[in-house]
Write an enzyme that holds these catalytic residues in place. Sequence first.
Site, PDB file in Angstrom:
ATOM      1  N   LYS A   1      50.161  46.687  33.535  1.00  0.00           N
ATOM      2  CA  LYS A   1      49.005  45.760  33.176  1.00  0.00           C
ATOM      3  C   LYS A   1      49.649  44.285  33.258  1.00  0.00           C
ATOM      4  O   LYS A   1      48.902  43.417  33.431  1.00  0.00           O
ATOM      5  CB  LYS A   1      48.417  45.967  31.878  1.00  0.00           C
ATOM      6  CG  LYS A   1      47.423  47.294  31.941  1.00  0.00           C
ATOM      7  CD  LYS A   1      46.500  47.473  30.892  1.00  0.00           C
ATOM      8  CE  LYS A   1      45.666  48.459  31.489  1.00  0.00           C
ATOM      9  NZ  LYS A   1      44.342  48.305  30.478  1.00  0.00           N
TER      10      LYS A   1
ATOM     11  N   LYS B   1      47.747  45.307  23.422  1.00  0.00           N
ATOM     12  CA  LYS B   1      47.691  46.408  24.359  1.00  0.00           C
ATOM     13  C   LYS B   1      48.805  46.815  25.099  1.00  0.00           C
ATOM     14  O   LYS B   1      49.691  46.062  25.112  1.00  0.00           O
ATOM     15  CB  LYS B   1      46.842  45.417  25.427  1.00  0.00           C
ATOM     16  CG  LYS B   1      45.229  45.183  25.066  1.00  0.00           C
ATOM     17  CD  LYS B   1      44.613  44.463  26.226  1.00  0.00           C
ATOM     18  CE  LYS B   1      44.016  45.189  27.231  1.00  0.00           C
ATOM     19  NZ  LYS B   1      42.797  44.481  28.181  1.00  0.00           N
TER      20      LYS B   1
ATOM     21  N   HIS C   1      31.345  44.062  30.150  1.00  0.00           N
ATOM     22  CA  HIS C   1      32.234  44.464  31.322  1.00  0.00           C
ATOM     23  C   HIS C   1      31.563  44.313  32.454  1.00  0.00           C
ATOM     24  O   HIS C   1      30.539  44.895  32.660  1.00  0.00           O
ATOM     25  CB  HIS C   1      32.746  45.963  31.050  1.00  0.00           C
ATOM     26  CG  HIS C   1      33.481  46.578  31.921  1.00  0.00           C
ATOM     27  ND1 HIS C   1      34.735  46.854  31.634  1.00  0.00           N
ATOM     28  CD2 HIS C   1      33.215  46.761  33.168  1.00  0.00           C
ATOM     29  CE1 HIS C   1      35.486  47.415  32.868  1.00  0.00           C
ATOM     30  NE2 HIS C   1      34.458  47.283  33.764  1.00  0.00           N
TER      31      HIS C   1
ATOM     32  N   HIS D   1      35.353  53.244  24.718  1.00  0.00           N
ATOM     33  CA  HIS D   1      35.946  52.464  26.196  1.00  0.00           C
ATOM     34  C   HIS D   1      35.625  53.119  27.373  1.00  0.00           C
ATOM     35  O   HIS D   1      36.252  53.076  28.227  1.00  0.00           O
ATOM     36  CB  HIS D   1      37.667  52.165  25.753  1.00  0.00           C
ATOM     37  CG  HIS D   1      37.800  51.180  24.759  1.00  0.00           C
ATOM     38  ND1 HIS D   1      37.494  50.025  24.720  1.00  0.00           N
ATOM     39  CD2 HIS D   1      38.668  51.576  23.674  1.00  0.00           C
ATOM     40  CE1 HIS D   1      37.893  49.362  23.407  1.00  0.00           C
ATOM     41  NE2 HIS D   1      38.713  50.245  22.903  1.00  0.00           N
TER      42      HIS D   1
ATOM     43  N   GLU E   1      38.209  44.154  37.550  1.00  0.00           N
ATOM     44  CA  GLU E   1      37.447  44.438  36.342  1.00  0.00           C
ATOM     45  C   GLU E   1      37.772  43.157  35.266  1.00  0.00           C
ATOM     46  O   GLU E   1      38.793  42.697  35.158  1.00  0.00           O
ATOM     47  CB  GLU E   1      37.915  45.654  35.214  1.00  0.00           C
ATOM     48  CG  GLU E   1      37.837  46.979  36.122  1.00  0.00           C
ATOM     49  CD  GLU E   1      37.676  48.146  35.418  1.00  0.00           C
ATOM     50  OE1 GLU E   1      37.096  49.045  35.302  1.00  0.00           O
ATOM     51  OE2 GLU E   1      38.538  48.209  34.177  1.00  0.00           O
TER      52      GLU E   1
ATOM     53  N   ASN F   1      41.620  48.372  39.518  1.00  0.00           N
ATOM     54  CA  ASN F   1      41.641  50.048  39.739  1.00  0.00           C
ATOM     55  C   ASN F   1      41.736  49.865  41.369  1.00  0.00           C
ATOM     56  O   ASN F   1      41.102  49.406  41.785  1.00  0.00           O
ATOM     57  CB  ASN F   1      40.577  50.660  39.208  1.00  0.00           C
ATOM     58  CG  ASN F   1      40.510  50.602  37.582  1.00  0.00           C
ATOM     59  OD1 ASN F   1      41.729  50.942  37.125  1.00  0.00           O
ATOM     60  ND2 ASN F   1      39.441  50.632  37.065  1.00  0.00           N
TER      61      ASN F   1
ATOM     62  N   ARG G   1      41.511  52.340  43.564  1.00  0.00           N
ATOM     63  CA  ARG G   1      41.100  53.390  43.793  1.00  0.00           C
ATOM     64  C   ARG G   1      39.328  53.361  43.668  1.00  0.00           C
ATOM     65  O   ARG G   1      38.836  52.462  43.603  1.00  0.00           O
ATOM     66  CB  ARG G   1      41.609  54.613  43.045  1.00  0.00           C
ATOM     67  CG  ARG G   1      41.018  54.201  41.647  1.00  0.00           C
ATOM     68  CD  ARG G   1      41.459  55.253  40.468  1.00  0.00           C
ATOM     69  NE  ARG G   1      41.088  54.935  39.213  1.00  0.00           N
ATOM     70  CZ  ARG G   1      39.910  54.738  38.491  1.00  0.00           C
ATOM     71  NH1 ARG G   1      38.867  54.707  39.000  1.00  0.00           N
ATOM     72  NH2 ARG G   1      39.868  54.326  37.001  1.00  0.00           N
TER      73      ARG G   1
ATOM     74  N   VAL H   1      34.246  55.879  39.611  1.00  0.00           N
ATOM     75  CA  VAL H   1      33.244  56.817  39.315  1.00  0.00           C
ATOM     76  C   VAL H   1      32.044  56.264  39.750  1.00  0.00           C
ATOM     77  O   VAL H   1      31.194  56.992  40.224  1.00  0.00           O
ATOM     78  CB  VAL H   1      33.295  57.479  37.727  1.00  0.00           C
ATOM     79  CG1 VAL H   1      32.155  58.275  37.456  1.00  0.00           C
ATOM     80  CG2 VAL H   1      34.544  58.188  37.513  1.00  0.00           C
TER      81      VAL H   1
END
Length: 452
Positions: free
Chosen positions: A116, A158, A208, A235, A275, A289, A291, A294
């Site tokens: 990150k 984080k 988000h 989350h 994001e 991400n 990939r 979902v």
Amino acid sequence: MFDKILIANRGEIALRILRAAKELGVATVAVYSTADKDAMHVKLADESVCIGPPTARDSYLNIPALLAACEITGADAIHPGYGFLSENARFAEILAEHNIVFIGPKAEHIRIMGDKIEAKRTARRLGIPCVPGSEGAIDSEKQALKLANEMGYPVLVKAAAGGGGRGMKVARSKDELPHAIATAKAEAKAAFGDDAVYLEKYLEKPRHIEVQILGDGQGGAIHLGERDCSLQRRHQKVWEESPSPALNEAQRMEIGEICAKAMRELEYSGAGTIEFLYEDGKFYFIEMNTRIQVEHPVTEMITGIDLVCEQIKVAAGSPLSMTQKDVKFFGHAIECRVNAEHHATFRPSPGTIAYYHTPGGVGVRVDSAVYQGYAIPPNYDSLVGKLIVHGRTRNEALMRLRRALDEFIVDGIDTTLPLFRQLVRIPDIQNGLYDIHWLERFLSSGGLDGAA
Ligand code: ADP
């Protein structure tokens, strides 16, 4: 194009990939653990190979077993889906060493975005707006206290290796910061084997919002608009929609173009999601991400573009088959993640589906791999299926969602369907007025029938 794709995944995403491969005329190989011998993806693939016992570490994460399965079947590419090995840079490299194509981005890009701190540094360099915070990992409590003092409280600690919301702790004052750092470090060490943490300004009531991008690895990249995934529990996303009720057309195209430009510069290949948290008209990058996600169907519904087909074509070496101007956004789509969990206590509910009926009709899509009589194993995630609806307007999509939810029957196990039936009737949801804390507030205020 490939001759044969091995799908290194299970559940609805394995089926989703299988469908794309079939449409492209590519043969498919399913892999499965012994817990999944009756799974739908095994039944529908051209060939299947058992790769180990139920524990994911010994099956879906077992790289030697996957290589052996490619060897036996002659598969020349692997689609990793989401989760499991989908963001494992080493896996992508090992496949390349064995002349098997990894359907996803370059290993280098997976590695950067998987860290990150490195991801944020890269995003900043590429002109993507970031949350104010520490430049890198924090080395000392003293340094953290100084920085937090400059940024102003609350701050968020984080984990650099974070994922799934783990290793994150809020500190509301300087007295809380040392403890927040210690617990975030301990959690990160236990979950990821890496205790590096960094600081970010804690946003109080953001949404988000994430941007879907597609690159061809040859300097071509486009964006496919955004998804609003603000309705979350612990989350974890619960409900996703596109377009975001909070953005206008100009904001959408502006953030989309910033992301597409960054991906062109990176020569990013395949599908990816950038994001953001969004508050008071500003975007703040949190992670990328590398990939398929979902919630990708909501983007497919409003663009008509099959993201998995595009991933496969790009991995096979084709340039993007469309330009930004070719991407047309039409109407509104909403996805509900139906989990095998009690709708109020969220207790997992694996077991046998006694009766199963999915909704249909105009603008309704169900992505699922379960069937009547199927026993959901306790070993994996609890997703039963995704209900996606599309309408010309958000109101039409909501109307269809209400109707489709009432048609959906899953007997024999608990599911989160009753939660969605209630949400779709609540004014805040109908008006698109929610932030990332809305759902938790709703649940803890006992807003739900039958809440514990
Ligand atoms: P993970 O990879 O663990 O999911 P993310 O960085 O994607 O971690 O953050 C997950 C969620 O945590 C976000 O969707 C948001 O709800 C919350 N979050 C992350 N960063 C912040 C922040 N700076 N301020 C407020 N909430 C945050």
